[in-house]
Scaffold this active site. Structure first.
Site, PDB file in Angstrom:
ATOM      1  N   GLY A 100       0.803  -1.201   0.000  1.00  0.00           N
ATOM      2  CA  GLY A 100       0.000   0.000   0.000  1.00  0.00           C
ATOM      3  C   GLY A 100       0.845   1.263   0.000  1.00  0.00           C
ATOM      4  N   GLN A 147      -5.115  -7.064  -5.407  1.00  0.00           N
ATOM      5  CA  GLN A 147      -5.368  -7.488  -4.036  1.00  0.00           C
ATOM      6  C   GLN A 147      -6.419  -6.564  -3.429  1.00  0.00           C
ATOM      7  OE1 GLN A 147      -3.647  -5.422  -1.335  1.00  0.00           O
ATOM      8  NE2 GLN A 147      -4.829  -6.430   0.248  1.00  0.00           N
ATOM      9  N   HIS A 298       1.703 -11.319   6.829  1.00  0.00           N
ATOM     10  CA  HIS A 298       1.759  -9.902   6.465  1.00  0.00           C
ATOM     11  C   HIS A 298       3.146  -9.315   6.714  1.00  0.00           C
ATOM     12  CE1 HIS A 298      -1.666  -7.279   5.152  1.00  0.00           C
ATOM     13  NE2 HIS A 298      -0.718  -6.355   5.210  1.00  0.00           N
ATOM     14  N   ARG A 301       3.713  -7.427  10.022  1.00  0.00           N
ATOM     15  CA  ARG A 301       3.149  -6.095  10.194  1.00  0.00           C
ATOM     16  C   ARG A 301       1.820  -6.090  10.948  1.00  0.00           C
ATOM     17  NH1 ARG A 301       5.437  -2.321   6.639  1.00  0.00           N
ATOM     18  NH2 ARG A 301       3.525  -1.072   6.554  1.00  0.00           N
ATOM     19  N   ASP A 328       4.581 -15.707   1.271  1.00  0.00           N
ATOM     20  CA  ASP A 328       5.377 -14.489   1.365  1.00  0.00           C
ATOM     21  C   ASP A 328       5.796 -14.298   2.815  1.00  0.00           C
ATOM     22  OD1 ASP A 328       3.361 -13.228   2.874  1.00  0.00           O
ATOM     23  OD2 ASP A 328       2.596 -12.059   1.206  1.00  0.00           O
ATOM     24  N   SER A 329       6.438 -13.188   3.110  1.00  0.00           N
ATOM     25  CA  SER A 329       6.864 -12.764   4.455  1.00  0.00           C
ATOM     26  C   SER A 329       8.320 -13.113   4.745  1.00  0.00           C
ATOM     27  CB  SER A 329       5.968 -13.358   5.556  1.00  0.00           C
ATOM     28  OG  SER A 329       4.616 -12.990   5.383  1.00  0.00           O
ATOM     29  N   ARG A 332      14.313 -12.713   1.284  1.00  0.00           N
ATOM     30  CA  ARG A 332      15.329 -11.757   0.875  1.00  0.00           C
ATOM     31  C   ARG A 332      16.428 -12.357  -0.007  1.00  0.00           C
ATOM     32  NH1 ARG A 332      11.770  -9.412   2.661  1.00  0.00           N
ATOM     33  NH2 ARG A 332      11.689  -7.691   4.169  1.00  0.00           N
ATOM     34  N   GLY A 351       7.940  -8.426  -0.892  1.00  0.00           N
ATOM     35  CA  GLY A 351       7.368  -7.093  -0.801  1.00  0.00           C
ATOM     36  C   GLY A 351       8.355  -5.974  -0.609  1.00  0.00           C
TER      37      GLY A 351
END
Length: 405
Positions: A100, A147, A298, A301, A328-329, A332, A351
């Site tokens: 976002g 999304q 998330h 988060r 995800d999450s 790296r 992300g």
């Protein structure tokens, strides 16, 4: 998609970005560069973890509990990391997760992420909390996913889903782990609030980062006016400084499984559920008829102390049966991606590093981030002794907590 056919023209800006990117050697480096480039409040919003950061640390540590058991004397001169998910084949087994407010950290950030992803041959998921209209992005990048944060009430849900369909998206991702807003204490300390509140501190934060101020924020105001939340509803939402912004969050608490079943009946394309961490939720989602799942907390988060997706991934893959399970999450490194694939994940989404890459160097940064990750995966595949991702399974992993190989 043939990446060599889509080489962008070298502009003066691209040449400046090339110099800037010459010192970016992995995804971690983008975070360091973005910390220098972005105002503290904006950087902290992207980097933020809930409360004490336990979930984020757990995400990172979960990769360290698994070690590789490579195969040797394998001819690895021809390696392919092409991956097919939901009927589409991509150049790599990862894509860009929804983020976002991307247009606050990079000029037209969602468009930059989508274009960079398309040129790199990977998918991008547009966030429902974006500041650019979904129709604008879908027209530019028809392969992007959308999304949605669902509003309350069947009429509002129907109108939003119909808008997504008319915009041209085929894949809709319903995020289900945000029934309420997360604890805002870390964001408030950094000077970021919801809604944003003009202040001397916030103004100085922007003025002390002139490259961001002129190339992103003021450029946005001059070219497009005050940013609005464009995609939480069927109609335009609130401006970023409006007190009614929090209404978009409070509208999500009443959603339940009946609403998901209602969406399944409405939506003709692929329906993906994001934010799953339990076997029970997996089974129920499959009964309703979702097309895929994204195991996610998330990125640390939301609920601090939530289990890391990698830890529960094998159980969810088993429970999902033939339904593709993505994740995800905290990803790296190429090795992180390969560990998830070895445990049964069909695809991985990343992300924050791509958000930082877009902030630092726009579309060039996004392509560079994708290239770094692709190169790591190809190198790691060779070192593992595989030439195709289909050869990967849990036999290539050793859990440090067990006693034998």
């Amino acid at each position: 998609m043939n990446n060599q056919e889509k080489q962008p023209k070298q502009t003066a800006q691209s040449q400046r970005y090339h110099r800037r990117l010459s010192s970016i050697l992995n995804l971690h480096d983008f975070e360091k560069a973005a910390k220098r480039h972005l105002p503290h409040s904006i950087f902290s919003y992207i980097a933020n973890n809930a409360e004490d950061g336990r979930t984020a640390r757990s995400n990172s540590m979960s990769f360290g509990t698994l070690e590789f058991v490579p195969r040797t004397l394998v001819n690895v001169t021809n390696i392919s990391q092409k991956s097919t998910i939901l009927g589409e084949t991509y150049e790599a087994p990862f894509g860009i997760a929804p983020m976002g407010l991307a247009a606050l950290s990079a000029y037209r950030g969602d468009l930059v992420l989508a274009s960079g992803a398309e040129q790199s041959g990977i998918p991008m998921i547009m966030s429902g909390s974006s500041l650019i209209r979904m129709e604008t992005l879908a027209q530019q990048s028809p392969t992007a996913w959308f999304q949605a944060y669902l509003p309350a009430g069947r009429e509002a849900i129907h109108s939003l889903v119909e808008r997504v369909r008319k915009a041209g998206f085929h894949n809709i991702v319903i995020t289900v782990d945000v029934p309420v807003a997360t604890n805002p204490d870390n964001n408030r300390r950094a000077g970021f609030s919801s809604p944003l509140r003009p202040s001397i501190k916030l103004a100085w934060d922007g003025m002390s980062h002139p490259r961001w101020l002129f190339s992103t924020f003021l450029r946005t105001l001059v070219m497009h006016g005050m940013p609005y939340f464009e995609n939480n509803y069927a109609t335009r939402g609130a401006p970023i400084f409006s007190a009614s912004v929090n209404r978009d969050i409070s509208d999500r608490g009443g959603l339940d499984w009946d609403d998901l079943a209602y969406i399944r009946d409405l939506w003709p394309g692929n329906l993906i559920l994001k934010g799953i961490l339990s076997v029970q939720d997996t089974s129920r989602a499959c009964e309703i008829g979702v097309d895929a799942l994204i195991v996610s907390n998330h990125g640390g988060r939301q609920l601090d102390g939530a289990v890391s997706p990698l830890t529960v991934l094998p159980r969810i893959v088993d429970a999902a049966g033939k339904i593709p399970v993505m994740i995800d999450s905290g990803f790296r490194r190429g090795t992180d991606v390969l560990k998830a694939l070895a445990l049964g994940a069909s695809f991985v989404f990343i992300g924050r590093p791509f958000g930082f890459a877009a902030a630092v160097a726009g579309e060039d940064g996004v392509r560079h981030a994708a290239s770094l990750m692709r190169n790591e995966i190809a190198r790691d595949m060779a070192l593992l002794g595989i030439t195709d991702l289909q050869q990967l399974n849990s036999d290539f992993l050793h859990n440090k907590r067990s006693q034998s190989y």
